[in-house]
Design an enzyme around this catalytic site. Structure first.
Site, PDB file in Angstrom:
ATOM      1  N   ASP A 191     -26.723 -34.201 -22.921  1.00 25.64           N
ATOM      2  CA  ASP A 191     -27.703 -33.455 -23.690  1.00 25.64           C
ATOM      3  C   ASP A 191     -26.950 -32.914 -24.905  1.00 25.64           C
ATOM      4  O   ASP A 191     -26.191 -31.951 -24.790  1.00 25.64           O
ATOM      5  CB  ASP A 191     -28.270 -32.316 -22.824  1.00 25.64           C
ATOM      6  CG  ASP A 191     -29.237 -31.422 -23.593  1.00 25.64           C
ATOM      7  OD1 ASP A 191     -29.758 -30.461 -22.994  1.00 25.64           O
ATOM      8  OD2 ASP A 191     -29.486 -31.668 -24.801  1.00 25.64           O
ATOM      9  N   LYS A 240     -27.027 -30.329 -35.435  1.00 24.43           N
ATOM     10  CA  LYS A 240     -28.159 -31.205 -35.094  1.00 24.43           C
ATOM     11  C   LYS A 240     -29.294 -31.064 -36.096  1.00 24.43           C
ATOM     12  O   LYS A 240     -30.037 -32.002 -36.363  1.00 24.43           O
ATOM     13  CB  LYS A 240     -28.639 -30.841 -33.685  1.00 24.43           C
ATOM     14  CG  LYS A 240     -29.657 -31.782 -33.085  1.00 24.43           C
ATOM     15  CD  LYS A 240     -29.820 -31.455 -31.597  1.00 24.43           C
ATOM     16  CE  LYS A 240     -30.957 -32.226 -30.981  1.00 24.43           C
ATOM     17  NZ  LYS A 240     -31.052 -31.962 -29.532  1.00 24.43           N
ATOM     18  N   ASP A 300     -40.996 -28.246 -24.769  1.00 23.09           N
ATOM     19  CA  ASP A 300     -39.541 -28.177 -24.929  1.00 23.09           C
ATOM     20  C   ASP A 300     -39.191 -27.482 -26.241  1.00 23.09           C
ATOM     21  O   ASP A 300     -39.279 -28.082 -27.311  1.00 23.09           O
ATOM     22  CB  ASP A 300     -38.981 -29.612 -24.889  1.00 23.09           C
ATOM     23  CG  ASP A 300     -37.461 -29.665 -25.031  1.00 23.09           C
ATOM     24  OD1 ASP A 300     -36.914 -30.777 -24.873  1.00 23.09           O
ATOM     25  OD2 ASP A 300     -36.826 -28.626 -25.301  1.00 23.09           O
TER      26      ASP A 300
END
Lengths: 176, 622
Positions: B25, B87, B206
Site C-alpha cells: 500500500d 503521491k 476510502d
C-alpha cells in the site's frame, strides 16, 4: 476462438430472449479461466492471449446484457444495419411523446423538482420495457428485421431522454 | 485482523515452491507491506516492530536518503528537503497543484511531471516514491528471508493513466516486479469480503491522506465485481490539515511565513485534527522561528464547520457512483470505511446519514488495503492452486480522442470492465500522408481543454496513398492495470503502424533509464551488469512459466514434434542466459515467446471449453 459470435462465446442460444442468470454465471466462469489475473506468472504469449480473450468476453457480456445492444447485435449477425445515426423517421405519436418528455424535463428542472424527474425516469423505464417486448417479438417470433431495427432506433431515442433526465438530476444536485 | 485460508487436503504448495510475493500500500501519508504467510495475510513490521512506514523521504547533500520515521524527524528542521505526500504529485504538472505556497517545497516546472528541488538535485515524485518502495522491499526480503518474486501495488481507483504509469515507473526504479496495479477500494473489499464471507452489494468509502475513492462492488462466491467507481484524486486528510492551517493563519493574522514555519504549522494542524477524533477541543501551541508564540484552542465544532465543505465534497462522487452502478441506497448491504481519515467522527456521521446505516469499521482502516493486496499477490504469484478469487475491476475515467474543433469523442466509457478494447477507424487527409498524430484524453467533458491530456500517439509508417484512401484501424486497449496501449494497422495493406508515445505527464523511457543509472552511485554497478542481471531474471521467469505449462498441458495439447521444437528453443535460451550478452538473451526471450504462441492459444481454447462445459455438467446434475 475469437471467431465465435457473442452468444456462442457465452454459451447461450442465439436469440433475443436470454436467461440472465445463465448469462451472469457463464460470464463469471469464463472470466475465471481466461482473466489476466490467471496468467500473471505465465509466459508473455499466454498473457497476450489472455488479454485478447478476456477483452472479447467483456465485450460479449456487455453486449448481451443490454437489451438494445443485444438487439442491435442480433440484427448485425443477420446483416441488418439499424441505421440509428441516419434514419430518424419516426411515427408522429412517438415523436409527440418525446417532445412531451422533454418539456416535462424542462419544467421539472425549472421547478427544481427532483422527485418529478425521478417519476419521469420510472415512466421511461416502463416505455423501454414495452419496446423491448416488441423487439423480442420481432426478432424471435416474427423474424421481422425491419420492425426490429425500428424498435432499436426507438430504444435509442429513449436512451437519450434518459441521459437528459439523469443530467438534469445531477445539475439539481449541484454536481456540475 | 488476520485472515485464515484453509487449503484443500493435498493441495497446499510444497514449501520450496512457495513464491515470495507481497502487497504494497503506497499511501499518501503512510505505506505498508504485507504478505500471505502460512495461509494468513499479515503486515510486515520494521525492526522496531512498527507496521506503518511514513511516506516521507529526506534528501541529504551526498545523495543519501532517510526514509520513514527518521525522515519525519527532519521535517521541521529541513522542510525543503523532506518530502511528504509525494503521491499527490505523481503524474502531475506544477499548474495542477493548487496553493503552491502552502507547501514548503521548491517546485520545478519541468515538462512531463513537476520536480522538487532538493539539496541532492531535482527529484521527480517517481524517484521519491521509489525510495519508499525500496525500503519496503528491503523490509520484506529481510523478513521473509529471500528475494521477492513480485508485488501487487495499490493505487487509488480514481488515479488516471499518468498517475498509474508513474507508480509503475517508481516500482521499476525500486527494482520491484509489478504483478498488478490494484485499486485500493478493491483491495479493501478483498480483505473485508474474505474475512467476513460477505455476499451482496458493498460500498467502499476510502478517504486517505490525499485521495478519495468510492467504489461499489458486488461480492459473490469469491468474485469481486466492481459496478462503478468514482472519486477525487486531490481530496484527502491533508486537505483537512490545510484547512486547520488556514484557520490558524486567519486567527493569528500572521504575516507571510517561511518554509520551516509552514511545515511546523501544518504538523500542528494535523495533530490537532487527530486529537479532535477523541476530544471535544484541542490546544495548538508552538513558537515560530520569528519567536511569535501561537496559543489557540480549536473546538470540534469549529473544526467541523470549517471542514464541512470537504465532507460534502465526498458525497458528490458517491452519488455519481451509485447512479452509474444503477443501484439505490436501499440496495447497499454495507459500507466499508477505509483510510485513516475515516476515523474523523464527522466523516462517520456523514456516511451513516447518507446511507442510512452505520458504516463497517471492524478492519483496521490503515491496514486493510495492504492485507487485500497481499492476498491477490499470493494468487497472482501462483501460490494458490484454487481459482477462488476473481477481481473484475473497471476503468474509472472515460477515454476519448480529440476531434475537429477541440471536441472529445468518447471511445471507452467510464466504468467499463477491464480489460477492454475499442477500435476506431481513421483516414488520411493529404495525398501520400505517412503519419498521423492522435491525442488521447481522459475525462467526462465535451471539450478537450476540459479533459486531462493523456498522451499523443504518433503513428508512422502508413503506406503512402491518395488522401482518404487509407483505412487505419487504431485499437485502444486498456489492460488489467488500467493502463492504455495503442496499436494501429492499415487495413488494405495490413501494415502495422509504428507508434511513438509522447505521454503528457509521464517520464520517457530515456528519463527512467537515466534515473536507474543515477541510482547506482557505485562504479561497480555499471549499466551493462545491471542489464545482464535483469535479462537473466526475465529469462528464468519465462523458462519456469513455460516449464510449468508443459508439465500441466504439454501432453494433451502438443504433439511430440511441436513439444521438441519448443524444448529446443528453451534450451537455446538457457544456453544464452549463461552467457554475458544481454542483447542476445533478450532476442532469445523474444524468440521463445513467439515460438510459444500456438501453445498459448490452444491452452486458452481449452480453458474456455472447460469454463462452459463445467457449467453444463452442473446443470445436468440438477
Amino acid at each position: 476462438m475469437l471467431e465465435k459470435n457473442y452468444f456462442e462465446l457465452l454459451g447461450l442460444p442465439v436469440a433475443f430472449v436470454i436467461d440472465p442468470t445463465l448469462l451472469d454465471q457463464n460470464y463469471r466462469n469464463l472470466q475465471s479461466e481466461v482473466h489476466p489475473d490467471r496468467f500473471a506468472a505465465a509466459p508473455a504469449a499466454d498473457r497476450l492471449r489472455s488479454i485478447q480473450v478476456a477483452t472479447q468476453v467483456n465485450e460479449a457480456y456487455q453486449t448481451l446484457k443490454s437489451p438494445i445492444a443485444r438487439g442491435r447485435y442480433l440484427l448485425q449477425l443477420n446483416g441488418v444495419d439499424t441505421q440509428e445515426e441516419t434514419n430518424t423517421a419516426m411515427p408522429a405519436a412517438f415523436l409527440m411523446q418525446q417532445m412531451e418528455w422533454r418539456e416535462a424535463i424542462e419544467d421539472a428542472s425549472a421547478a427544481r423538482d427532483i422527485s418529478a424527474l425521478d417519476q419521469l425516469l420510472k415512466e421511461l423505464r416502463q416505455a423501454a420495457k414495452t419496446l423491448e417486448a416488441e423487439l423480442q417479438n420481432s426478432l424471435d417470433q416474427q423474424h421481422d428485421f425491419a420492425k426490429a431495427a425500428e424498435a432499436v432506433r426507438k430504444l435509442r431515442f429513449l436512451d437519450k431522454v434518459r441521459d437528459e433526465i439523469e443530467h438534469a438530476i445531477e445539475a439539481l444536485e449541484g454536481n456540475l | 485482523m488476520a485472515l485464515l485460508q484453509i487449503a484443500e487436503p493435498g493441495q497446499s504448495a510444497a514449501p520450496h515452491q512457495h513464491k515470495l510475493a507481497v502487497g504494497i500500500d503506497l499511501g499518501t501519508t503512510n505505506s505498508l507491506v504485507a504478505t500471505v504467510r502460512s495461509g494468513m495475510s499479515v503486515v510486515l513490521h520494521d525492526d522496531k516492530g512498527r507496521a506503518l512506514l511514513p511516506s516521507v523521504v529526506h534528501y541529504l547533500a551526498d545523495g543519501s536518503t532517510d526514509v520513514g520515521y527518521e525522515a519525519q524527524a527532519q521535517q521541521s528542521r529541513d522542510p525543503q528537503n523532506t518530502i511528504i505526500s509525494a503521491k499527490r504529485f505523481m503524474g502531475r504538472g506544477v499548474h495542477d497543484i493548487p496553493d503552491l505556497g502552502h507547501h514548503p517545497y521548491r517546485f520545478v516546472d519541468s515538462p512531463g511531471m513537476l520536480q522538487l528541488s532538493t539539496v541532492a538535485g531535482p527529484k521527480s515524485p517517481v524517484e521519491v516514491s521509489a525510495e519508499i518502495l525500496k525500503t519496503l522491499k528491503a523490509r520484506a526480503e529481510k523478513s521473509l528471508g529471500g528475494e521477492l518474486t513480485g508485488a501487487v501495488i495499490t493505487v487509488p481507483a480514481y488515479f488516471d493513466d499518468a498517475q498509474r504509469q508513474a507508480t509503475k515507473d517508481a516500482a521499476k526504479l525500486a527494482g520491484l516486479h509489478v504483478l498488478r496495479l490494484l485499486n485500493e477500494p478493491t483491495a479493501a473489499a478483498v480483505a473485508y469480503g474474505l474475512d467476513n464471507g460477505s455476499e451482496g452489494i458493498f460500498v467502499i468509502y476510502d478517504l486517505g491522506g490525499g485521495t478519495f475513492d468510492v467504489s461499489i462492488l458486488r461480492l459473490s462466491k469469491g468474485v469481486f465485481e466492481v459496478l462503478a467507481t468514482n472519486g477525487d484524486s486531490a481530496l484527502g486528510g491533508d486537505d483537512f490539515d490545510r484547512r486547520v492551517f488556514c484557520w490558524i493563519l486567519e486567527q493569528t493574522k500572521l504575516p507571510p511565513i517561511g518554509p520551516e514555519d509552514t511545515r511546523l504549522l501544518l504538523t500542528k494542524a494535523r495533530e490537532a485534527k487527530e486529537q479532535l477524533t477523541d476530544h471535544d477541543e484541542t490546544r495548538i501551541t508552538c513558537v515560530l522561528s520569528t519567536k511569535q508564540v501561537i496559543d489557540l484552542t480549536l473546538t470540534h465544532q469549529a473544526f467541523a464547520e470549517a471542514t464541512q465543505y470537504l465532507v460534502t465534497k465526498t458525497l458528490s462522487p458517491t452519488r455519481k457512483a451509485l447512479r452509474d452502478a444503477r443501484i439505490g441506497i436501499e440496495d447497499v448491504q454495507g459500507v466499508v470505511m477505509v483510510g485513516g481519515a475515516t476515523r474523523m467522527p464527522q466523516i462517520q456521521h456523514a456516511v451513516a446519514e447518507f446511507f442510512g446505516q452505520e458504516p463497517l469499521t471492524n478492519l483496521d482502516p490503515d491496514k486493510v488495503v495492504a492485507l487485500g493486496a497481499a492476498i491477490q499477490a499470493n494468487v497472482l504469484a501462483g501460490n494458490k492452486s484454487e481459482n477462488e478469487l476473481l477481481l473484475l475491476d473497471v476503468i474509472p475515467l472515460s477515454l476519448g480522442l480529440e476531434t475537429m474543433g477541440g471536441l472529445t469523442e468518447r471511445i471507452i466509457p467510464r466504468n467499463a470492465t477491464i480489460p477492454v478494447a475499442r477500435a476506431q477507424d481513421f483516414t488520411t487527409f493529404k495525398d501520400g500522408q505517412t503519419a498521423m498524430s492522435i491525442h488521447v484524453v481522459q475525462g467526462e467533458r465535451d471539450l478537450i481543454a476540459d479533459c486531462r491530456s493523456l498522451a499523443r500517439f504518433e503513428l508512422r509508417g502508413i503506406p503512402p496513398m491518395a488522401a482518404g484512401a487509407a483505412r487505419i484501424r487504431v485499437t485502444f486497449q486498456v489492460d488489467a492495470d488500467g493502463l492504455l496501449s495503442v496499436s494501429a494497422r492499415e487495413l488494405a495493406s495490413g501494415v502495422e503502424a509504428n507508434i511513438v508515445v509522447k505521454p503528457s505527464y509521464g517520464l520517457s523511457d530515456d528519463e527512467i533509464a537515466n534515473m536507474l543509472q543515477a541510482g547506482f552511485s557505485n562504479a561497480q554497478d555499471d549499466k551493462q551488469a545491471r542489464a545482464l542481471a535483469e535479462a537473466r531474471v526475465e529469462a528464468n521467469r519465462l523458462l519456469e512459466a513455460i516449464s510449468a505449462a508443459l508439465t500441466k498441458d504439454g501432453d494433451a495439447l502438443l504433439n511430440a514434434e511441436e513439444r521438441q521444437s519448443l524444448e529446443i528453443q528453451m534450451a537455446a535460451l538457457r544456453e544464452t542466459a549463461n552467457g554475458i550478452d544481454h542483447r542476445a538473451i533478450t532476442a532469445s526471450i523474444d524468440a521463445l515467446n513467439h515460438a510459444s504462441e500456438t501453445f498459448a492459444a490452444r491452452r486458452m481454447d481449452a480453458s474456455v471449453k472447460q469454463a462452459l462445459t463445467g457449467h453444463t455438467l452442473n446443470e445436468l446434475s440438477l
